[in-house]
Scaffold this motif. Structure first.
Motif, PDB file in Angstrom:
ATOM      1  N   LYS A   1       0.727  -1.343  -0.106  1.00 34.57           N
ATOM      2  CA  LYS A   1      -0.150   0.081   0.047  1.00 34.57           C
ATOM      3  C   LYS A   1       0.838   1.392  -0.107  1.00 34.57           C
ATOM      4  CE  LYS A   1      -3.327   2.649   3.060  1.00 34.57           C
ATOM      5  NZ  LYS A   1      -4.025   2.264   4.420  1.00 34.57           N
ATOM      6  N   ALA A   2       0.527   2.069  -0.946  1.00 34.80           N
ATOM      7  CA  ALA A   2       1.463   3.172  -1.052  1.00 34.80           C
ATOM      8  C   ALA A   2       1.033   4.435   0.047  1.00 34.80           C
ATOM      9  CB  ALA A   2       1.131   4.045  -2.396  1.00 34.80           C
ATOM     10  N   VAL A   3       2.157   4.822   0.683  1.00 35.00           N
ATOM     11  CA  VAL A   3       1.869   5.797   1.797  1.00 35.00           C
ATOM     12  C   VAL A   3       2.749   7.044   1.578  1.00 35.00           C
ATOM     13  CG1 VAL A   3       2.158   6.177   4.476  1.00 35.00           C
ATOM     14  CG2 VAL A   3       1.573   3.784   3.484  1.00 35.00           C
ATOM     15  N   THR A   4       2.076   8.211   1.866  1.00 35.32           N
ATOM     16  CA  THR A   4       2.848   9.384   1.540  1.00 35.32           C
ATOM     17  C   THR A   4       3.182  10.120   2.888  1.00 35.32           C
ATOM     18  OG1 THR A   4       1.926   9.713  -0.631  1.00 35.32           O
ATOM     19  CG2 THR A   4       2.946  11.782   0.778  1.00 35.32           C
ATOM     20  N   ALA A   5       4.495  10.292   3.189  1.00 34.48           N
ATOM     21  CA  ALA A   5       4.983  11.045   4.312  1.00 34.48           C
ATOM     22  C   ALA A   5       6.149  11.884   3.972  1.00 34.48           C
ATOM     23  CB  ALA A   5       5.309   9.871   5.403  1.00 34.48           C
ATOM     24  N   MET A   6       6.335  12.805   4.801  1.00 35.17           N
ATOM     25  CA  MET A   6       7.402  13.916   4.684  1.00 35.17           C
ATOM     26  C   MET A   6       8.671  13.259   5.061  1.00 35.17           C
ATOM     27  SD  MET A   6       8.153  17.336   6.917  1.00 35.17           S
ATOM     28  CE  MET A   6       6.818  18.388   5.734  1.00 35.17           C
ATOM     29  N   PRO A   7       9.981  13.304   4.456  1.00 32.01           N
ATOM     30  CA  PRO A   7      11.107  12.950   4.928  1.00 32.01           C
ATOM     31  C   PRO A   7      11.421  13.177   6.432  1.00 32.01           C
ATOM     32  CG  PRO A   7      11.154  13.498   2.730  1.00 32.01           C
ATOM     33  CD  PRO A   7       9.978  13.766   3.270  1.00 32.01           C
ATOM     34  N   GLU A   8      11.994  12.470   7.140  1.00 37.63           N
ATOM     35  CA  GLU A   8      12.179  12.742   8.767  1.00 37.63           C
ATOM     36  C   GLU A   8      13.646  12.638   8.915  1.00 37.63           C
ATOM     37  OE1 GLU A   8       9.506  10.937  11.379  1.00 37.63           O
ATOM     38  OE2 GLU A   8       7.835  10.824   9.839  1.00 37.63           O
ATOM     39  N   LEU A   9      14.124  12.679  10.019  1.00 37.14           N
ATOM     40  CA  LEU A   9      15.610  12.755  10.378  1.00 37.14           C
ATOM     41  C   LEU A   9      16.327  11.544   9.518  1.00 37.14           C
ATOM     42  CD1 LEU A   9      17.102  13.541  13.755  1.00 37.14           C
ATOM     43  CD2 LEU A   9      18.170  11.755  12.269  1.00 37.14           C
TER      44      LEU A   9
ATOM     45  N   ILE B   1      12.213  18.611  19.932  1.00 38.80           N
ATOM     46  CA  ILE B   1      13.053  17.543  19.314  1.00 38.80           C
ATOM     47  C   ILE B   1      13.244  17.844  18.007  1.00 38.80           C
ATOM     48  CG2 ILE B   1      13.717  15.139  19.309  1.00 38.80           C
ATOM     49  CD1 ILE B   1      11.645  14.909  21.425  1.00 38.80           C
ATOM     50  N   ALA B   2      14.374  18.079  17.449  1.00 42.07           N
ATOM     51  CA  ALA B   2      14.475  18.381  16.097  1.00 42.07           C
ATOM     52  C   ALA B   2      14.541  17.145  15.189  1.00 42.07           C
ATOM     53  CB  ALA B   2      15.959  18.803  15.657  1.00 42.07           C
ATOM     54  N   GLY B   3      13.504  16.868  14.312  1.00 44.68           N
ATOM     55  CA  GLY B   3      13.638  16.068  13.310  1.00 44.68           C
ATOM     56  C   GLY B   3      12.721  14.655  13.272  1.00 44.68           C
TER      57      GLY B   3
END
Length: 300
Positions: free
Chosen positions: A22-30, A195-197
């Motif tokens: 299943k395709a999932v879209t998510a922002m790149p994280e740390l 917390i960064a990232g």
């Protein structure tokens, strides 16, 4: 140079698949941004920028697109670092380019003759014949050029809190910043000023490993739970940095479509599947407008 090396591509996308395909879209994280840095930096370090083409001026948030091109032409790349979800390209002059990919931003290093990806908005032509390209379907990604000695009042990178691997990232740091908050702990973990990232994916993974229900108010966590979080956060992020490592040849083979090793995710995107710890079915809820997957047994 072999044909395979000539066509080596670094292509970063925010599309991933879970175990069901299943395709999932998510922002790149740390972990993803760090993977980008590790692959791109060696391929641009020491190279000069011969020409820049900007087809979407709004992608350059500071200064103007024309000034961006004028100031960078002829400059030499020195190094690349990561801060939270930002990439920072340092130039020999002391200037720096700050990049945020947002949801669909992609960076590529490719031969000049290689066909452009759709929605390519910036092209850096380099003195070794290659190009560094930025494409972005949604056009949310942004570039900022900060000149040597200039105060960065534009990118927001200065608002970031501690890196999860930094000295002083402790249970005390977390409890002092969050211990009186009534907001859900999942939302708190995604606040870059704390917390960064961390984003939606790894907040799920961290809370699953720490056995903390994601909707718990932060002020309900015990001292032991803060300690557990302070240990789990850098451990999980380090784990996924390692699992996301990929070579330029692997990018070429897949065009970067599967750069996340999603089969290592235990919670995120696995709602309705058995918990890998206890076997109960994982559940999905919405917290602060974001999807969250958890185990109702392990994360009571």
């Amino acid at each position: 140079m072999t044909h395979r090396l000539l066509l080596s591509i670094i292509f970063i996308t925010s599309r991933l698949k879970n175990q069901q395909g299943k395709a999932v879209t998510a922002m790149p994280e740390l972990p993803e941004v760090e993977a980008i840095r590790r692959v791109i930096e060696p391929q641009i370090r020491g190279l000069a920028i011969e020409q820049i083409t900007v087809s979407r001026p709004e992608v350059v948030a500071h200064p103007t697109a024309d000034e961006f091109c004028r100031c960078l032409t002829g400059q030499v790349f020195d190094s690349m670092t990561r801060r939270g979800k930002f990439l920072v390209i340092w130039l020999k002059s002391g200037d720096k380019i700050i990049i945020h990919l947002r949801m669909t931003g992609c960076l590529l290093v490719t031969p000049a003759a290689y066909p452009e990806e759709k929605h390519t908005h910036i092209i850096f032509r380099l003195n070794n014949g290659n190009e560094m390209r930025f494409s972005d379907t949604r056009r949310f990604g942004r570039f900022w050029l900060i000149r040597k000695g200039e105060t960065d009042a534009y990118s927001g990178i200065k608002k970031l809190s501690k890196e999860p691997f930094a000295p002083g990232f402790t249970a005390e740091h977390l409890s002092v910043r969050l211990g009186k908050r009534k907001k859900a702990i999942k939302e708190c973990l995604m606040e870059q000023s704390v917390i960064a990232g961390i984003g939606n994916i790894y907040s799920d993974e961290i809370l699953f490993t720490a056995r903390i229900y994601p909707a718990r108010p932060a002020n309900s966590l015990t001292g032991e739970e803060w300690k557990r979080l302070a240990e789990v956060i850098p451990e999980r992020l380090s784990f996924f940095i390692q699992k996301n490592e990929i070579t330029p040849e692997e990018y070429l083979e897949t065009k970067g479509q599967d750069y996340r090793n999603t089969h290592f995710l235990q919670a995120y995107g696995h709602e309705g599947e058995p918990c890998p710890v206890c076997g109960k079915f994982l559940c999905r809820t919405v917290i602060g407008g974001r999807s969250s997957t958890f185990c109702p047994n392990c994360q009571k």
